[in-house]
Design an enzyme around this catalytic site. Structure first.
Site: not given
Ligand code: FUB
Length: 319
Positions: A14, A222
């Protein structure tokens, strides 16, 4: 440039990436093996601290690890799971925005402050009022205004909110209804609170119609990121269950944004997440994949590749 892994001796994911004082700084999530079984809530992503990394040269240079800069044990309101963070610089201070579940297992977004880009960061006693969900990404619009984009489906809990209010039960739209959007909110002058109610980030197709929930190879899931190029705003994100990084272009921070295409095809692993940054005259895509861990979804490794624009401002897909 050949794509390369940046932190081969640990699992980092991330990436949020910024240039401060002529150096490139990376703010990743720090993956670890927690032994928690994999589920759709993402409980197996049980991260407990953040490191900061810096580089003077992306192509060949060394990557400096500045060590642990914020630990879940130091955050007064902490429950569990430090997920994707982002950074902003204003008036001599560096603000780290991070999602974390509170003691009721609800994701909120917190702020931690440092006077140096490499930390350490001191957390505020409480999360941002009215914050929810995950994956904050900050836009410094260059005119003294800062905006946060945020949100994530499934484990990110965005489906539990409508009009910034928590629902009794999570609600997903039907396939032909508009998709659940990411959110944007202006930050207060002191960078510690929201200055307004969060608003939906609308993504339209080329005919001006909102992307629908069933269009899951294009709609937002996301991992928001925002950058500017030639005066336009590029909003990029992960499509989650279809594992693509896509982007849409708008004329101002609030959008609407018009869907353009794919930045990165699916990598090894379930999640895909990125940052786009210009450094020393080149544009780079920072992201993660699970090749080094042998495909273990929650043990991800940081990677960088060069990104190229076409003359009309569209982005060439990274394979
Ligand atoms: O790392 C946990 C979660 O997985 C992140 O917040 C999302 O964007 C995905 O990468």
């Amino acid at each position: 440039m050949k794509a390369r892994y940046l932190v081969p001796n640990d699992y980092m994911a991330d990436p949020a990436v910024h240039v401060f004082n002529g150096k490139l700084y990376i703010y990743p999530s720090h993956d670890r093996e927690s032994g928690i079984p994999e589920n759709d809530n993402g409980d197996h992503f049980d991260m407990r601290d953040y490191h900061v990394f810096s580089m003077e040269d992306v192509e060949n240079g060394a990557v400096t690890d500045h060590g642990v800069v914020l630990d879940v044990n130091d955050i007064p309101w902490a429950g569990r799971q430090l997920w994707d963070c982002d950074l902003a610089f204003k008036n001599g201070r560096y603000y780290m925005y991070f999602p974390l579940k509170d003691k009721n297992d609800i994701f909120r977004i917190g702020v931690a402050i440092s006077d140096r880009p490499e930390g350490p960061f001191i957390p505020q006693p409480d999360p941002i009022r009215g914050s929810y969900s995950i994956d904050p990404a900050i836009l410094d619009d260059g005119d003294g205004r800062f905006y946060m984009y945020f949100g994530g489906l499934w484990g990110g809990q965005l489906q539990r909110y409508r009009d910034n209010k928590i629902l009794e039960c999570a609600a997903f739209p039907a396939d032909n209804e508009p998709a659940i959007p990411s959110r944007i909110v202006k930050l207060s002058d002191d960078m510690l609170q929201f200055a307004e109610e969060p608003q939906p980030v609308l993504i339209l197709d080329k005919n001006g119609r909102p992307l629908t929930a069933g269009d899951n190879s294009k709609r937002f899931f996301e991992a928001s990121w925002i950058h500017k190029y030639n005066g336009k705003y590029y909003f990029s994100y992960s499509t989650g269950d279809t594992h693509l990084l896509c982007y849409a272009i708008g004329d101002n921070p609030y959008g609407p944004f018009v869907y353009q295409g794919v930045i990165l095809n699916p990598v090894v692993g379930w999640t895909t997440h990125h940052a786009i940054v210009e450094f020393k005259g080149k544009c780079y895509l920072f992201h993660h994949d699970c090749v080094p861990s042998g495909g273990i979804t929650w043990l991800r490794s940081l990677k960088v590749a060069e990104l190229h624009y076409n003359p009309n401002g569209t982005i060439q897909t990274v394979e």
